[in-house]
Design a protein around this motif. Sequence first.
Motif, PDB file in Angstrom:
ATOM      1  N   ALA A 145       0.827  -1.206   0.000  1.00  0.00           N
ATOM      2  CA  ALA A 145       0.000   0.000   0.000  1.00  0.00           C
ATOM      3  C   ALA A 145       0.858   1.252   0.000  1.00  0.00           C
ATOM      4  O   ALA A 145       0.587   2.216  -0.735  1.00  0.00           O
ATOM      5  CB  ALA A 145      -0.937  -0.020   1.201  1.00  0.00           C
ATOM      6  N   VAL A 146       1.922   1.238   0.836  1.00  0.00           N
ATOM      7  CA  VAL A 146       2.814   2.401   0.872  1.00  0.00           C
ATOM      8  C   VAL A 146       3.496   2.584  -0.479  1.00  0.00           C
ATOM      9  O   VAL A 146       3.655   3.694  -0.988  1.00  0.00           O
ATOM     10  CB  VAL A 146       3.829   2.233   2.006  1.00  0.00           C
ATOM     11  CG1 VAL A 146       4.910   3.305   1.920  1.00  0.00           C
ATOM     12  CG2 VAL A 146       3.138   2.299   3.355  1.00  0.00           C
ATOM     13  N   GLN A 147       3.878   1.486  -1.106  1.00  0.00           N
ATOM     14  CA  GLN A 147       4.522   1.576  -2.412  1.00  0.00           C
ATOM     15  C   GLN A 147       3.578   2.162  -3.462  1.00  0.00           C
ATOM     16  O   GLN A 147       3.977   2.986  -4.283  1.00  0.00           O
ATOM     17  CB  GLN A 147       4.990   0.187  -2.839  1.00  0.00           C
ATOM     18  CG  GLN A 147       5.748   0.189  -4.169  1.00  0.00           C
ATOM     19  CD  GLN A 147       6.246  -1.185  -4.538  1.00  0.00           C
ATOM     20  OE1 GLN A 147       6.049  -2.141  -3.789  1.00  0.00           O
ATOM     21  NE2 GLN A 147       6.908  -1.275  -5.675  1.00  0.00           N
ATOM     22  N   ASP A 148       2.349   1.745  -3.415  1.00  0.00           N
ATOM     23  CA  ASP A 148       1.381   2.299  -4.370  1.00  0.00           C
ATOM     24  C   ASP A 148       1.175   3.788  -4.160  1.00  0.00           C
ATOM     25  O   ASP A 148       1.067   4.563  -5.117  1.00  0.00           O
ATOM     26  CB  ASP A 148       0.042   1.558  -4.252  1.00  0.00           C
ATOM     27  CG  ASP A 148       0.132   0.124  -4.751  1.00  0.00           C
ATOM     28  OD1 ASP A 148       1.071  -0.153  -5.541  1.00  0.00           O
ATOM     29  OD2 ASP A 148      -0.712  -0.706  -4.358  1.00  0.00           O
ATOM     30  N   VAL A 149       1.095   4.210  -2.894  1.00  0.00           N
ATOM     31  CA  VAL A 149       0.868   5.625  -2.615  1.00  0.00           C
ATOM     32  C   VAL A 149       2.079   6.449  -2.992  1.00  0.00           C
ATOM     33  O   VAL A 149       1.978   7.516  -3.615  1.00  0.00           O
ATOM     34  CB  VAL A 149       0.490   5.812  -1.130  1.00  0.00           C
ATOM     35  CG1 VAL A 149       0.428   7.295  -0.780  1.00  0.00           C
ATOM     36  CG2 VAL A 149      -0.850   5.152  -0.843  1.00  0.00           C
TER      37      VAL A 149
END
Length: 382
Positions: free
Chosen positions: A309-313
């Motif tokens: 999720a952090v990577q996507d954001v």
Amino acid sequence: MAWNEPGGNNKDPWGGGNRNNDGPPDLDELLRKMQQKLNGLFGGRGADPETSSGGGSFPWSLVLIVLAVLYGLWGFYQVNANESAVVLRLGKYHETVTSGLHWNPPLVDHVTKVNMTEVRTERTTGQMLTEDANIVEVVLTVQWHINDAESFVLRVREPLKSLQEATDSALRHVVGSLTFNGVISQNRTQVSADTQVRLQQYLDLYQTGIRIDTVNLSDAKAPREVQDAFDDVTKAREDEVRLQNEAQAYANQVIPVARGQAQRMIEEAEAYKARVVESARGEASRFSQLLTEFQRAPEVTRERMYLDAVQDVMSNTSKVMVDVEGGNNMMYLPLDKLAQESATQASQARQVSPQVIDDITQRVINQLRTEVANSRRSRDVR
């Protein structure tokens, strides 16, 4: 000097010198002399006036022969190739003869020649009432020929008058069964064809011996009294037809385009529907698989989900925050500004040497090392 004047010696010009001068010439003697001349003309022996003075007969046989020859010659007549002759004997029909040389007894037979191949034209015109109670002025031309000489000569007293009356009757019947517009424009061919059929029926019924070749409706129009108003109506109808044709042409142009656009939108909607459905099915399948893994290893799966999720954001931002281990400060790298500067430098100098690129890289590395060292010093001081 006249024969009976003084000095004329009383010579009778008729051959009667021994007669008395008081009486007229002898007719019998005159006839005998004429007979002698005729006999000499035809090779006969002349009669002796001395021996025939007692009497004689007029050559009636010769006269009869001459009359018979003249009568026989009178009876010959010629019929041409395009004619037929109707023969009446004592006023009664006898026969119909074709082309060639023929003989019939004169004064007994009467011969009437008829041209069988000549195409004749009859024209009729008049004002007639149509089915919708309008008056129309019609001009009709009929071409015909004779196909039965006997009927044409004997069956009808005045065949041409019968043809005119039959034409007028047939035309009025046909026009009376059609509307005004049908007669003048829409059904002109039908008027000619129906009139020809009905006219031929009338002529066959009358036994006129006439065969109709063609019937042509030459003209059909409104009467002169209402011609101006009729022209206005005709022009309005022509405008109506023209506008209808233009509207139909526009419809033929627009409707296919609209149908094409509608079909394209339908296909795009179907494609979007299929894409969304398949994406939803993929997400559902991925979630089911993730649930299975989460049930097996909750901690590892939770951490992996957090990192994803952090990577996507963070992949959607142009700023990078660097956390220094063991310190409270964070290093900020404005990648967007660096990218802008790089783009500006690239626009100013399209070609950059590898040495310049290495120099810029070294500067960035040195700055990062300086900031990291400063961060450690401040932490040690504390």
